[in-house]
Design a protein around this motif. Structure first.
Motif, mmCIF file in Angstrom:
data_model
loop_
_atom_site.group_PDB
_atom_site.id
_atom_site.type_symbol
_atom_site.label_atom_id
_atom_site.label_comp_id
_atom_site.label_asym_id
_atom_site.label_seq_id
_atom_site.Cartn_x
_atom_site.Cartn_y
_atom_site.Cartn_z
ATOM 1 N N VAL A 105 0.844 -1.201 0.000
ATOM 2 C CA VAL A 105 0.000 0.000 0.000
ATOM 3 C C VAL A 105 0.878 1.250 0.000
ATOM 4 C CG1 VAL A 105 -1.699 1.303 1.319
ATOM 5 C CG2 VAL A 105 -1.948 -1.174 1.079
ATOM 6 N N GLN A 106 1.976 1.213 0.768
ATOM 7 C CA GLN A 106 2.899 2.350 0.782
ATOM 8 C C GLN A 106 3.459 2.588 -0.623
ATOM 9 O OE1 GLN A 106 3.980 4.432 3.535
ATOM 10 N NE2 GLN A 106 4.635 5.577 1.738
ATOM 11 N N GLY A 107 3.784 1.503 -1.333
ATOM 12 C CA GLY A 107 4.275 1.646 -2.698
ATOM 13 C C GLY A 107 3.221 2.220 -3.628
ATOM 14 N N ALA A 108 1.958 1.827 -3.452
ATOM 15 C CA ALA A 108 0.887 2.383 -4.284
ATOM 16 C C ALA A 108 0.723 3.869 -4.040
ATOM 17 C CB ALA A 108 -0.419 1.646 -4.010
ATOM 18 N N ILE A 109 0.882 4.310 -2.804
ATOM 19 C CA ILE A 109 0.797 5.746 -2.514
ATOM 20 C C ILE A 109 1.897 6.483 -3.255
ATOM 21 C CG2 ILE A 109 1.036 7.457 -0.661
ATOM 22 C CD1 ILE A 109 -0.278 5.441 1.212
ATOM 23 N N GLU A 110 3.057 5.865 -3.386
ATOM 24 C CA GLU A 110 4.189 6.495 -4.075
ATOM 25 C C GLU A 110 4.113 6.345 -5.591
ATOM 26 O OE1 GLU A 110 7.543 4.681 -2.332
ATOM 27 O OE2 GLU A 110 7.307 5.682 -0.370
ATOM 28 N N GLY A 111 3.018 5.723 -6.097
ATOM 29 C CA GLY A 111 2.801 5.682 -7.536
ATOM 30 C C GLY A 111 3.009 4.328 -8.176
ATOM 31 N N VAL A 112 3.178 3.246 -7.414
ATOM 32 C CA VAL A 112 3.418 1.912 -7.974
ATOM 33 C C VAL A 112 2.212 1.027 -7.672
ATOM 34 C CG1 VAL A 112 4.938 -0.094 -8.016
ATOM 35 C CG2 VAL A 112 5.890 2.187 -7.575
ATOM 36 N N PRO A 113 1.360 0.736 -8.675
ATOM 37 C CA PRO A 113 0.212 -0.143 -8.416
ATOM 38 C C PRO A 113 0.681 -1.539 -8.009
ATOM 39 C CG PRO A 113 0.012 1.003 -10.536
ATOM 40 C CD PRO A 113 1.417 1.208 -10.056
ATOM 41 N N PHE A 114 -0.195 -2.279 -7.341
ATOM 42 C CA PHE A 114 0.174 -3.631 -6.936
ATOM 43 C C PHE A 114 -1.045 -4.529 -7.013
ATOM 44 C CE2 PHE A 114 -1.497 -1.947 -2.976
ATOM 45 C CZ PHE A 114 -2.154 -3.034 -2.393
ATOM 46 N N ALA A 115 -0.748 -5.800 -7.103
ATOM 47 C CA ALA A 115 -1.775 -6.841 -7.034
ATOM 48 C C ALA A 115 -1.153 -8.004 -6.282
ATOM 49 C CB ALA A 115 -2.241 -7.252 -8.422
ATOM 50 N N VAL A 116 -1.722 -8.334 -5.173
ATOM 51 C CA VAL A 116 -1.188 -9.386 -4.307
ATOM 52 C C VAL A 116 -2.306 -10.368 -4.033
ATOM 53 C CG1 VAL A 116 -0.194 -9.931 -2.061
ATOM 54 C CG2 VAL A 116 0.470 -7.830 -3.233
ATOM 55 N N GLY A 117 -1.978 -11.614 -4.157
ATOM 56 C CA GLY A 117 -2.974 -12.610 -3.781
ATOM 57 C C GLY A 117 -3.019 -13.775 -4.747
ATOM 58 N N PRO A 118 -3.711 -14.802 -4.286
ATOM 59 C CA PRO A 118 -4.352 -14.883 -2.964
ATOM 60 C C PRO A 118 -3.313 -14.833 -1.843
ATOM 61 C CG PRO A 118 -5.194 -16.580 -4.442
ATOM 62 C CD PRO A 118 -3.987 -15.996 -5.109
ATOM 63 N N ALA A 119 -3.641 -14.045 -0.802
ATOM 64 C CA ALA A 119 -2.758 -13.902 0.342
ATOM 65 C C ALA A 119 -3.581 -14.072 1.610
ATOM 66 C CB ALA A 119 -2.089 -12.524 0.328
ATOM 67 N N GLY A 120 -2.952 -14.712 2.586
ATOM 68 C CA GLY A 120 -3.648 -14.944 3.857
ATOM 69 C C GLY A 120 -3.683 -13.695 4.716
ATOM 70 N N TYR A 121 -4.843 -13.445 5.296
ATOM 71 C CA TYR A 121 -5.021 -12.272 6.154
ATOM 72 C C TYR A 121 -5.704 -12.740 7.431
ATOM 73 C CZ TYR A 121 -7.321 -8.166 8.096
ATOM 74 O OH TYR A 121 -7.786 -7.197 8.946
ATOM 75 N N ARG A 122 -5.099 -12.406 8.542
ATOM 76 C CA ARG A 122 -5.648 -12.811 9.838
ATOM 77 C C ARG A 122 -6.478 -11.661 10.394
ATOM 78 N NH1 ARG A 122 -5.898 -17.906 11.326
ATOM 79 N NH2 ARG A 122 -3.697 -18.123 10.697
ATOM 80 N N SER A 123 -7.811 -11.881 10.475
ATOM 81 C CA SER A 123 -8.693 -10.837 10.993
ATOM 82 C C SER A 123 -8.554 -10.741 12.509
ATOM 83 C CB SER A 123 -10.141 -11.110 10.585
ATOM 84 O OG SER A 123 -10.600 -12.304 11.212
ATOM 85 N N ARG A 124 -9.258 -9.740 13.068
ATOM 86 C CA ARG A 124 -9.125 -9.501 14.504
ATOM 87 C C ARG A 124 -9.601 -10.686 15.328
ATOM 88 N NH1 ARG A 124 -11.661 -4.361 17.860
ATOM 89 N NH2 ARG A 124 -10.533 -4.732 19.801
ATOM 90 N N ASP A 125 -10.646 -11.365 14.850
ATOM 91 C CA ASP A 125 -11.198 -12.509 15.593
ATOM 92 C C ASP A 125 -10.419 -13.790 15.350
ATOM 93 O OD1 ASP A 125 -11.863 -12.930 12.988
ATOM 94 O OD2 ASP A 125 -14.036 -12.830 13.278
ATOM 95 N N GLY A 126 -9.248 -13.691 14.668
ATOM 96 C CA GLY A 126 -8.400 -14.860 14.459
ATOM 97 C C GLY A 126 -8.763 -15.661 13.233
ATOM 98 N N ARG A 127 -9.761 -15.264 12.477
ATOM 99 C CA ARG A 127 -10.194 -15.994 11.291
ATOM 100 C C ARG A 127 -9.200 -15.733 10.155
ATOM 101 N NH1 ARG A 127 -13.562 -14.071 7.335
ATOM 102 N NH2 ARG A 127 -13.984 -12.270 8.691
ATOM 103 N N LEU A 128 -8.802 -16.816 9.439
ATOM 104 C CA LEU A 128 -7.887 -16.685 8.308
ATOM 105 C C LEU A 128 -8.698 -16.400 7.055
ATOM 106 C CD1 LEU A 128 -5.041 -16.827 7.109
ATOM 107 C CD2 LEU A 128 -5.406 -19.290 6.739
ATOM 108 N N VAL A 129 -8.414 -15.266 6.471
ATOM 109 C CA VAL A 129 -9.110 -14.851 5.246
ATOM 110 C C VAL A 129 -8.091 -14.896 4.112
ATOM 111 C CG1 VAL A 129 -10.376 -13.017 4.091
ATOM 112 C CG2 VAL A 129 -10.654 -13.365 6.555
#
Length: 966
Positions: free
Chosen positions: A526-550
């Motif tokens: 996201v920091q790179g996108a702010i500086e002008g570099v688009p990105f596409a990541v995924g599928p990537a694991g994301y751990r929500s606040r309740d511990g669920r893996l998304v």
């Protein structure tokens, strides 16, 4: 002597004048000194007779004195004549006076003292010395003192006074005479100084005048030369005429224009001169000037060239030339005319550009009156194309009698800065954006944009934004915006749900505060996108606040709002689809690789198709040439080598066709050891130098019936697989042998019983894990990195070996390398190639093919065998031959790749003309493919294109002799 130069100071001038006067005084002093010395000597001698009267007894003695004094005076005269030093002259004069006075004084003392008549001598000395020599007053007094002292002192010492009265009288007389002489000399000196000063002034003035005259003369000469040079250097032609119309003077430009030498122009009539220069039109202003006496100008065109001249005739000033004279000037104004034309065109271009501008532009004076407008402004105001008379802008734009409130023009006139306003103008039924710009010379310029459509679009955009807000609120995927401080500014409900936080906790917080975004590196992207570099990541694991893996796909693009750089991030929850998506990507990659290999195969077969024609021609023509040579001819062996090389090339073409799946198996007796040797020679150019290649035979393998190109492909695939297993180099070994496999033989697991030729391929590479060995021949299975292999090489090798009725197995262990065993069934007794003479015939054959070389090779061989051969380069030509009278072919030999009118039409027309006509195809494609494409019909014969001309002739003889069609 010199005159005072301009700028010389008065002090310097006075000093120079004084020096001059002093020099003149010294000159006169010297001249009179010389004259006085001579006169004194002469006077001494002239008065000598008086001595015989006044003192006869002393006359001889006195005459001697007189001679001595005269000699001394003449000597001093010579000294004065030879020197100009003032001091020497004064000493000489003083010495002459003293000598004369002493001589007279001696004569006075010897002849009566104060009663002596020689006292008059002293008076004469005073008169000569003081009366004629123009010395200074001080020097005159010195001379007078010397005379008086010489007279008085000896008388007082030796003569004694004769009485006070007489002594006083004599002294008074002498003193008076001396005083008068000194006074007269003083006055005379003053007169001389004045006279010499005046002479100096007169001479200086004369020199000054002479210098001025010389300077003015030089200036006039230079001015005349400059005028002449300027007159001749002027680019305009200048002609000075007298009252009779004759050229008095002309510059070089005029002579050049008249194409005459400069000296030929004076005296020429102006009419004749202008007509010769093709400028007769200049006579009109000349005649008008002579008629009116005024200056007249006119523009005239040269009769021959595309040039223009400005002819100006003006009267000559009476002080300069005779009355009636005229100066005619011809100036080349072609450049001016061109510039005027360019200016007119530029003005027209400017007006055209001004009118082509889409925005309405009006130019106003300081009273808001519109003085100029472009076409867009006139259309906007509904004025059409007619010129716009000066009218107030508020009347034209607003229909009012005075400026509106917030008028941009009024604000610009006040601040002298551009002013822009947006106005909903009901008078024109438009929404306008008006920009008022100050003009340098006063007034303003209006640039008017009709933004009605933009305003409507903005309204629609606002409506769309509201609708987008509703859509984002209901969207099943997450959307959030992060500013340049990595602070979440916006998040839709789906994103809040994915994050596992409450909306107030997520929106407004910093992205680094969420561990779920830090672990997979999302925050960095996201920091790179702010500086002008688009990105596409995924599928990537994301751990929500309740511990669920998304499992999500994160896509970020840079955006900018209110001058700040931000990132817009989309999050798609693909947790349930992750496994299926991964499998789909894997299969898609395999499919793309297979398609790529198919495309490469298609390209390879296309190249091989054309190359096969070349080889066919080479083999046929070389074979024909060899037949024409006697046995034992030296060239026959070389031609046989050519045929052998061409046949090997044909085998290579067959391999390429096999690789592209464009060739059916061509089963022939093959010797495995020879095949391995050929492959080894090919690999020497394919494998790196770090890999050593070895070949050996444990037991002579039996011949096999196989497609040598296909088996070569198998060995090539195994060698490439071995190369990839030895990145640092190693040894690749080919071993040929024989094996008899019994049922369930443990030494040959998975190999059916039978007698085989065995070719083993061993490498010293990294080897394989035991669990990978069973999957090694699966399609698309590979242990290499993505992009480094397709997983088809070993699968292809396995299929080819299986198609030949053989088996392929592998032995491998980590760090011990791998060994592949190729089992090929032994031939049940292969027959050697037919070496009998090729039979001929007399039948008529129609040969149709695209390649001229192949046609000549095949047709030439058939003609040598007695056949009547007719050629056709294409379908149209073949149809024309079939329609010709008297030609009925017994066999149609067609190229399967024939273009234009296809072989189907040719074969159909030939069968219609000759029932039962036999048709033979030469093609690199399988018979099934030709049948599917409709080119061949059941019963037609297909011959491989890589057959030699001899083999083609044998096959055609079989067909014409009633052989079975295949």
């Amino acid at each position: 002597m010199r005159a005072m130069e301009p700028g010389e100071t008065s002090t310097a001038a006075a000093a120079a004048r004084e020096a001059y006067v002093q020099a003149e005084l010294e000159r006169v002093f010297r001249e009179w000194t010389i004259r006085a010395a001579f006169s004194g000597a002469l006077l001494f001698l002239l008065v000598a007779p008086l001595d015989f009267i006044s003192a006869p007894e002393l006359a001889p003695r006195f005459f001697a004195y007189r001679l001595a004094a005269a000699a001394g005076l003449l000597l001093l005269r010579q000294v004065a004549a030879r020197t100009t030093a003032p001091a020497v002259l004064r000493v000489s004069l003083l010495s002459a006076v003293a000598l004369s006075a002493v001589t007279i004084e001696v004569m006075i003392l010897l002849h009566g003292g104060h009663h002596s008549p020689y006292l008059s001598g002293m008076i004469l000395i005073a008169i000569v010395a003081l009366g004629f020599i123009p010395a200074s007053t001080r020097f005159q007094m010195l001379v007078a003192g010397v005379i008086y002292v010489v007279f008085l002192v000896p008388l007082l010492l030796w003569g004694g006074p004769t009485g006070p009265r007489q002594f006083f009288t004599q002294n008074y007389l002498l003193v008076a005479i001396l005083a008068v002489m000194v006074a007269m000399r003083h006055l005379h000196r003053i007169s001389l100084v004045r006279e010499f000063g005046l002479a100096y002034d007169i001479a200086a003035k004369e020199r000054h005048l002479e210098n001025q005259v010389a300077e003015r003369t030089d200036e006039l000469v230079r001015a005349a030369a400059q005028w002449r040079a300027t007159f001749d250097s002027v680019g305009d032609a200048i002609l000075m005429l007298d009252g009779e119309g004759l050229v008095v003077r002309a510059n070089r430009a005029a002579a050049s224009l008249a194409r005459l030498e400069h000296r030929q122009v004076p005296g020429t009539g102006i009419a004749k001169l202008l007509q010769g220069a093709r400028l007769a039109g200049a006579l009109a202003p000349l005649e008008a000037q002579q008629r009116t006496g005024l200056r007249v100008s006119a523009e005239i065109a040269h009769a021959l060239t595309d040039r223009w001249f400005l002819a100006t005739a003006e009267p000559v000033h009476p002080d300069l030339e005779q009355a009636g004279g005229t100066v005619l000037t011809l100036r080349d104004i072609t450049d001016v005319k061109v510039m005027e034309r360019a200016l007119r065109e530029s003005r027209d271009d400017w007006q055209e550009t001004f009118d082509s501008i889409r925005e309405g532009i009006t130019i106003h004076d300081a009273d808001f009156r519109v003085v100029r407008s472009n076409a867009a402004a006139r259309r906007l105001l509904g004025l059409g194309e007619r010129p716009l008379a000066p009218r107030p802008c508020f009347e034209l734009f607003h229909g009012l009698a005075e400026p509106i409130g917030g008028c941009p023009g009024r604000e610009t006139l006040r601040t002298r800065q551009p002013t822009t306003v947006d106005l909903d103008e009901p008078h024109l039924g438009r929404y306008l954006e008006i920009t008022a710009l100050p003009r340098r010379g006063g007034g303003i310029t209006h640039v008017v944009h009709d933004v009605s459509e933009r305003k409507l679009a903005m309204d629609e955009l606002n409506h769309a934004a509201a609708r987008l807000q509703r859509i984002l609120g209901r969207a099943p995927f997450g959307v959030f915006i992060v500013d340049d401080d990595l602070r979440v500014e916006f998040a839709n409900p789906a994103m809040v749900a994915i994050s596992g936080y409450a909306r107030d906790e997520f929106v407004g917080a910093y992205l680094h505060g969420f561990p779920g975004f830090l672990e997979p590196g999302i925050a960095t992207e996201v920091q790179g996108a702010i500086e002008g570099v688009p990105f596409a990541v995924g599928p990537a694991g994301y751990r929500s606040r309740d511990g669920r893996l998304v499992v999500g796909r994160f896509t970020g693009i840079p955006i900018e709002e209110e001058g700040r750089r931000k990132a817009l991030v989309f999050v798609e929850d693909v947790t349930s689809l992750s496994q299926a998506e991964q499998e789909r990507h894997r299969l898609q990659a395999l499919l793309l690789q297979a398609q790529k290999m198919q495309s490469i195969g298609t390209l390879a077969s296309g190249i091989a198709h054309d190359f096969n024609n070349i080889l066919l021609a080479v083999i046929g023509l070389t074979d024909a040439a060899s037949e024409q040579l006697a046995e034992g001819h030296p060239a026959r062996r070389q031609l046989d080598d050519v045929i052998g090389a061409a046949e090997r090339g044909s085998d290579l073409v067959h391999q390429i066709l096999a690789f592209g799946r464009r060739q059916e198996l061509r089963m022939r007796p093959v010797e495995p050891s020879r095949l391995v040797a050929e492959i080894r020679g090919m690999l020497a150019h394919v494998l790196p130098k770090t890999i050593a290649i070895g070949c050996r035979t444990d037991e002579e393998p039996p011949p096999v019936v196989a497609d040598s190109a296909q088996i070569g492909q198998v060995l090539l695939n195994l060698a490439i697989n071995a190369r990839d297993a030895m990145p640092g180099g190693g040894t690749l070994s080919f071993v040929t042998g024989a094996a008899v496999v019994e049922a369930d033989a443990p030494a040959h697991p998975g190999v059916p019983p039978g007698r085989y030729a065995v070719i083993s391929v061993r490498d010293t590479g990294v080897g394989m894990e035991p669990d990978l060995v069973p999957r090694i021949f699966d399609p698309f299975f590979t242990t290499k990195e993505p992009g480094q292999g397709t997983g088809l090489g070993l699968a292809t090798a396995y299929g080819i070996v299986s198609q030949h009725g053989g088996a392929l197995r592998v032995e491998s262990a980590p760090g011990a390398g791998s060994t592949f065993f190729v089992y090929l069934p032994a031939a049940p007794g292969a027959q050697p190639a037919d070496a009998s003479p090729v039979p001929g015939g007399t039948e008529a054959i129609l040969l149709v093919g695209d390649d001229a070389t192949a046609r000549r090779a095949i047709g030439g061989r058939l003609a040598d065998l007695g056949y009547r051969v007719r050629f056709a380069a294409g379908g149209e030509e073949a149809l024309l031959l079939l329609e010709a009278d008297g030609f009925r072919p017994d066999l149609l030999l067609c190229d399967g790749a024939l273009r234009s009118v296809g072989v189907r039409q040719v074969a159909a027309a030939a069968r219609a003309r000759v029932p039962g006509l036999r048709v033979v195809f030469l093609s690199s494609h399988p018979a099934s493919q030709l049948m599917q494409s409709g080119l061949a019909a059941p019963g037609d014969l297909l011959l491989p294109r890589d057959l030699g001309t001899e083999e083609i002739a044998r096959r055609l003889r079989e067909v014409l002799g009633g052989g079975v069609l295949r």
